[in-house]
Scaffold this motif. Structure first.
Motif, mmCIF file in Angstrom:
data_model
loop_
_atom_site.group_PDB
_atom_site.id
_atom_site.type_symbol
_atom_site.label_atom_id
_atom_site.label_comp_id
_atom_site.label_asym_id
_atom_site.label_seq_id
_atom_site.Cartn_x
_atom_site.Cartn_y
_atom_site.Cartn_z
ATOM 1 N N ALA A 47 -21.529 -22.302 -25.657
ATOM 2 C CA ALA A 47 -20.742 -22.562 -24.456
ATOM 3 C C ALA A 47 -19.615 -21.540 -24.316
ATOM 4 O O ALA A 47 -19.010 -21.120 -25.307
ATOM 5 N N ALA A 48 -19.325 -21.165 -23.088
ATOM 6 C CA ALA A 48 -18.258 -20.194 -22.813
ATOM 7 C C ALA A 48 -16.908 -20.895 -22.769
ATOM 8 O O ALA A 48 -16.118 -20.717 -21.826
ATOM 9 N N THR A 49 -16.630 -21.670 -23.798
ATOM 10 C CA THR A 49 -15.394 -22.451 -23.884
ATOM 11 C C THR A 49 -14.308 -21.614 -24.539
ATOM 12 O O THR A 49 -14.525 -21.045 -25.608
ATOM 13 N N THR A 50 -13.147 -21.544 -23.910
ATOM 14 C CA THR A 50 -12.039 -20.768 -24.464
ATOM 15 C C THR A 50 -11.078 -21.691 -25.199
ATOM 16 O O THR A 50 -10.511 -22.614 -24.607
ATOM 17 N N LEU A 51 -10.910 -21.456 -26.496
ATOM 18 C CA LEU A 51 -9.962 -22.208 -27.314
ATOM 19 C C LEU A 51 -8.820 -21.261 -27.707
ATOM 20 O O LEU A 51 -8.580 -20.279 -27.028
ATOM 21 N N ARG A 52 -8.117 -21.548 -28.791
ATOM 22 C CA ARG A 52 -7.020 -20.698 -29.258
ATOM 23 C C ARG A 52 -7.146 -20.483 -30.757
ATOM 24 O O ARG A 52 -7.476 -21.398 -31.507
ATOM 25 N N ASP A 53 -6.877 -19.241 -31.192
ATOM 26 C CA ASP A 53 -6.904 -18.977 -32.622
ATOM 27 C C ASP A 53 -5.535 -19.257 -33.225
ATOM 28 O O ASP A 53 -4.611 -19.702 -32.531
ATOM 29 N N THR A 54 -5.374 -19.012 -34.503
ATOM 30 C CA THR A 54 -4.121 -19.355 -35.181
ATOM 31 C C THR A 54 -2.964 -18.446 -34.800
ATOM 32 O O THR A 54 -1.824 -18.727 -35.152
ATOM 33 N N GLY A 56 -2.449 -17.939 -31.614
ATOM 34 C CA GLY A 56 -2.160 -18.371 -30.262
ATOM 35 C C GLY A 56 -2.897 -17.599 -29.193
ATOM 36 O O GLY A 56 -2.650 -17.781 -28.000
ATOM 37 N N GLU A 57 -3.845 -16.760 -29.618
ATOM 38 C CA GLU A 57 -4.591 -15.947 -28.667
ATOM 39 C C GLU A 57 -5.852 -16.690 -28.212
ATOM 40 O O GLU A 57 -6.445 -17.451 -28.975
ATOM 41 N N PRO A 58 -6.281 -16.463 -26.957
ATOM 42 C CA PRO A 58 -7.518 -17.085 -26.488
ATOM 43 C C PRO A 58 -8.708 -16.657 -27.345
ATOM 44 O O PRO A 58 -8.799 -15.495 -27.760
ATOM 45 N N PHE A 59 -9.588 -17.587 -27.612
ATOM 46 C CA PHE A 59 -10.770 -17.289 -28.416
ATOM 47 C C PHE A 59 -11.960 -18.028 -27.833
ATOM 48 O O PHE A 59 -11.968 -19.259 -27.773
ATOM 49 N N ALA A 60 -12.956 -17.261 -27.391
ATOM 50 C CA ALA A 60 -14.207 -17.837 -26.881
ATOM 51 C C ALA A 60 -15.325 -17.414 -27.820
ATOM 52 O O ALA A 60 -15.631 -16.222 -27.923
ATOM 53 N N LEU A 61 -15.910 -18.364 -28.499
ATOM 54 C CA LEU A 61 -16.936 -18.068 -29.496
ATOM 55 C C LEU A 61 -18.090 -17.276 -28.899
ATOM 56 O O LEU A 61 -18.642 -16.384 -29.543
ATOM 57 N N ALA A 62 -18.450 -17.571 -27.655
ATOM 58 C CA ALA A 62 -19.583 -16.893 -27.018
ATOM 59 C C ALA A 62 -19.302 -15.425 -26.748
ATOM 60 O O ALA A 62 -20.225 -14.613 -26.671
ATOM 61 N N GLU A 63 -18.017 -15.052 -26.639
ATOM 62 C CA GLU A 63 -17.658 -13.683 -26.257
ATOM 63 C C GLU A 63 -16.919 -12.916 -27.340
ATOM 64 O O GLU A 63 -16.993 -11.684 -27.375
ATOM 65 N N ASP A 64 -16.199 -13.604 -28.188
ATOM 66 C CA ASP A 64 -15.326 -12.926 -29.153
ATOM 67 C C ASP A 64 -15.920 -12.803 -30.544
ATOM 68 O O ASP A 64 -15.218 -12.451 -31.489
ATOM 69 N N VAL A 105 -19.878 -9.698 -41.366
ATOM 70 C CA VAL A 105 -19.909 -11.158 -41.272
ATOM 71 C C VAL A 105 -18.503 -11.699 -41.030
ATOM 72 O O VAL A 105 -17.550 -11.309 -41.708
ATOM 73 N N GLN A 106 -18.370 -12.589 -40.059
ATOM 74 C CA GLN A 106 -17.117 -13.289 -39.819
ATOM 75 C C GLN A 106 -17.343 -14.785 -40.013
ATOM 76 O O GLN A 106 -18.474 -15.270 -39.849
ATOM 77 N N VAL A 107 -16.287 -15.495 -40.360
ATOM 78 C CA VAL A 107 -16.342 -16.949 -40.513
ATOM 79 C C VAL A 107 -15.314 -17.563 -39.575
ATOM 80 O O VAL A 107 -14.145 -17.157 -39.564
ATOM 81 N N VAL A 108 -15.757 -18.536 -38.789
ATOM 82 C CA VAL A 108 -14.873 -19.229 -37.841
ATOM 83 C C VAL A 108 -14.871 -20.716 -38.168
ATOM 84 O O VAL A 108 -15.931 -21.343 -38.249
ATOM 85 N N PHE A 109 -13.685 -21.269 -38.358
ATOM 86 C CA PHE A 109 -13.497 -22.699 -38.627
ATOM 87 C C PHE A 109 -12.879 -23.322 -37.385
ATOM 88 O O PHE A 109 -11.769 -22.966 -36.976
ATOM 89 N N VAL A 110 -13.600 -24.260 -36.760
ATOM 90 C CA VAL A 110 -13.115 -24.939 -35.557
ATOM 91 C C VAL A 110 -12.664 -26.342 -35.946
ATOM 92 O O VAL A 110 -13.462 -27.141 -36.451
ATOM 93 N N THR A 111 -11.385 -26.657 -35.737
ATOM 94 C CA THR A 111 -10.903 -27.967 -36.139
ATOM 95 C C THR A 111 -11.455 -29.070 -35.244
ATOM 96 O O THR A 111 -11.589 -28.898 -34.030
ATOM 97 N N THR A 112 -11.768 -30.208 -35.849
ATOM 98 C CA THR A 112 -12.165 -31.393 -35.100
ATOM 99 C C THR A 112 -11.020 -32.411 -35.062
ATOM 100 O O THR A 112 -11.208 -33.542 -34.609
ATOM 101 N N ASP A 113 -9.844 -31.990 -35.529
ATOM 102 C CA ASP A 113 -8.651 -32.843 -35.558
ATOM 103 C C ASP A 113 -7.470 -32.061 -34.979
ATOM 104 O O ASP A 113 -6.470 -31.815 -35.657
#
Length: 207
Positions: A47-54, A56-64, A105-113
């Motif tokens: 999904a082209a959902t934009t969240l935020r990284d640590t 404070g920058e926008p982060f979209a998994l589909a694009e970044d 290789v990059q690792v992305v941790f998306v919080t569920t809390d």
């Protein structure tokens, strides 16, 4: 010639079908050189959902996800068992790789809390594993939307009358995402560091 994640996903699907045939004949053999992960056919469209990284920058998994391979895990920093176990296994797997492969290789941790995992909390947590890991947060509805697009279940946290927290549950899969914003493979929580390392080398290497 380097094989794409999608091509390896198709290869893994074919190998799984072959393994079923072998199993029916009483054989436990696994095709040599094939991934341990589960192929997704067709691949998930992230999904082209934009969240935020640590930061404070926008982060979209589909694009970044600019690296050839990104490993994505949905979890939370106060998780007592599964999350730290999975993250430790991934960290160990990366140490098995040569430098050239590791850099792809990059690792992305998306919080569920997200109500408790603010950027600073996420950063401290991830630094225990690897300072290069990316932490991502946002509104729970947005996180759920992103998780659903890659086949991961996420349930929100609820405060209990006792004063504690019920975090519901979340899927423990680790998702492989490629540079095209697609997720053609995932791994279960019992995957070993050796299996991760083997699959990563297949996915980004010339084996």
């Amino acid at each position: 010639m380097r094989r794409s994640l999608r091509a390896l996903g198709r290869s893994a699907a074919a190998a799984a079908a072959a393994l079923l045939v072998l199993s029916s004949c009483g054989s436990e053999a696994t095709p040599a050189g094939e991934p341990s992960g589960t192929a997704v056919e067709p691949p998930f469209d992230v999904a082209a959902t934009t969240l935020r990284d640590t930061e404070g920058e926008p982060f979209a998994l589909a694009e970044d996800t600019t690296d050839p391979l990104t490993l994505v895990f949905f979890g939370y920093t106060r998780c007592p068992d599964v999350c730290p176990a999975v993250m430790s296994t991934i960290t160990s797997a990366l140490t098995r790789l040569d430098e050239e492969t590791r850099e792809q290789v990059q690792v992305v941790f998306v919080t569920t809390d997200p109500s408790r995992d603010d950027p600073a909390t996420l950063r401290r947590y991830l630094d225990r594993f690897d300072e290069d890991f990316v932490g991502v947060t946002g509104e729970l509805a947005e996180i759920g939307e992103l998780a659903e697009s890659v086949g991961v279940f996420v349930a929100g946290a609820e405060e209990l009358a006792s004063g504690g927290y019920d975090l519901g549950s979340h899927g423990a899969q680790v998702i492989a995402v490629d540079q095209d914003g697609q997720a053609p493979m995932y791994w279960g929580q019992d995957t070993s560091s050796a299996e991760y390392a083997h699959d990563i080398e297949l996915l980004v290497g010339d084996l």
